[in-house]
Design an enzyme around this catalytic site. Sequence first.
Site, mmCIF file in Angstrom:
data_model
loop_
_atom_site.group_PDB
_atom_site.id
_atom_site.type_symbol
_atom_site.label_atom_id
_atom_site.label_comp_id
_atom_site.label_asym_id
_atom_site.label_seq_id
_atom_site.Cartn_x
_atom_site.Cartn_y
_atom_site.Cartn_z
ATOM 1 N N ARG A 183 0.858 -1.183 0.000
ATOM 2 C CA ARG A 183 0.000 0.000 0.000
ATOM 3 C C ARG A 183 0.892 1.230 0.000
ATOM 4 N NH1 ARG A 183 -0.744 2.383 4.937
ATOM 5 N NH2 ARG A 183 0.411 1.417 6.638
ATOM 6 N N ARG A 187 -2.240 10.939 2.079
ATOM 7 C CA ARG A 187 -2.910 11.750 3.093
ATOM 8 C C ARG A 187 -3.530 12.981 2.444
ATOM 9 N NH1 ARG A 187 1.658 11.757 7.853
ATOM 10 N NH2 ARG A 187 1.684 9.509 8.201
ATOM 11 N N ARG A 260 19.855 -7.141 2.278
ATOM 12 C CA ARG A 260 20.135 -5.904 1.556
ATOM 13 C C ARG A 260 21.106 -5.114 2.405
ATOM 14 N NH1 ARG A 260 14.641 -3.612 1.689
ATOM 15 N NH2 ARG A 260 15.563 -1.715 0.858
ATOM 16 N N ARG A 291 19.659 8.856 -0.169
ATOM 17 C CA ARG A 291 19.272 9.995 0.672
ATOM 18 C C ARG A 291 20.493 10.560 1.369
ATOM 19 N NH1 ARG A 291 15.987 7.616 5.979
ATOM 20 N NH2 ARG A 291 17.558 6.114 6.645
ATOM 21 N N GLU A 317 23.755 8.017 1.768
ATOM 22 C CA GLU A 317 23.452 6.586 1.824
ATOM 23 C C GLU A 317 23.339 6.009 0.418
ATOM 24 O OE1 GLU A 317 20.128 5.332 4.148
ATOM 25 O OE2 GLU A 317 20.682 6.579 5.863
ATOM 26 N N TYR A 365 12.893 -8.492 9.804
ATOM 27 C CA TYR A 365 12.984 -7.035 9.883
ATOM 28 C C TYR A 365 12.207 -6.566 11.103
ATOM 29 C CZ TYR A 365 12.799 -2.114 9.128
ATOM 30 O OH TYR A 365 12.936 -0.764 9.325
ATOM 31 N N ASP A 367 11.423 -3.113 13.513
ATOM 32 C CA ASP A 367 11.602 -1.743 13.976
ATOM 33 C C ASP A 367 12.102 -1.817 15.411
ATOM 34 O OD1 ASP A 367 10.918 -0.202 11.757
ATOM 35 O OD2 ASP A 367 8.771 -0.370 12.161
#
Length: 386
Positions: A183, A187, A260, A291, A317, A365, A367
């Site tokens: 998705r 906003r 990765r 970035r 990066e 992964y 957070d």
Amino acid sequence: MYDYLIVGSGLYGAVLAHEAKAAGKSVLVIDKRDNIAGNVYTEKVEGINVHKYGAHIFHTNNKEVWDYVNSFAVFNRFTNSPVANYKGELYSLPFNMYTFNKMWGVLTPEEAAAKIEEQKREYIAKKQAERGLAKDAPFEPANLEEQAISLVGQDIYEKLIKGYTEKQWGRDCKELPSFIIKRLPVRLTFDNNYFNALYQGIPVGGYTKMVANMLDGIELRLGVDYLEHKAEYDAMADKVIYTGAIDAYFDYKLGNLEYRSVRFENEVLDKPNFQGNAAVNYTDRETPWTRIIEHKWFEFGKDEAGNELPKTVISREYSSEWKPGDEPYYPVNDDKNGKLYKEYRKLADAESEVIFGGRLGEYKYYDMDQVIAAALDKCRELGFRK
């Protein structure tokens, strides 16, 4: 003899170590690196806390986790509001009314929604015609490009998704599977807070200081390669909590799990402000970096005493192809690696005196809040917490 040997001083290992000690257990923590804190390690450069292994912004909806980390650090009110630079055009991220106003000059949510819907409809109709399908037949995206355009339209895809994604993955978006983007949040408000989280911030003084507080009073040995001295260290404790790579533990005998990787180029600049924001994404394909992070803005450009800092530190990066021996960052969640991990997991489950945990130990992964929640759950399972 220790009750627990903890291999790795990142967040998972540090939480387990702290809670084990609080429960009256004897603990030894070892780490291959010469510093604690794993990939959340921050080091002081010109008075600035530099996120050495990439930007880490703490965000969570989990009040237990938020209260827990706040017992080891004071968190500031940093809000992640990245900027996208597409060939010199600056856009607000995530996609919001500022983005749509810059992209199309629209002023209302209704206009923005209509523009996106129009582009989506045109694209899907064109693709269905190419496939000999009716316009109203269910659309099945064949690749990431088709998925993204069917979600947000052509303009946003071309300027803000395509180049960035191809740099991240090293492949054309038409060659990437559609499931990578499930998705894309759109906003229709002027809210450019990247995370929809109740709690968000950066620990004042950096993550290293926070992890050091977790490990206070615990015996720590740095620069130690556990796998090279495994028998020696295993003999020193009743149980081992291992937070390193699960395939490395078993000497890659079933093959390498893939990751990765990211490469950083750091630069100290003799100026107070380089880009005016902590994170600027470069979304064109031609700019080689994905970035630039300007670390001082994680703490509002000031040191802990509130003084302005005359210099700045930036990190460019670059996404890079991972090869064995490189720093592993993100697990590759595809079928091949998923199947291989399951085989390693079977071997891990047979190691009755070893607990595998964390991002590398579980090939998952996480957070930061998720890894702390997982560690606290493990502490309850082991009887360290109620």
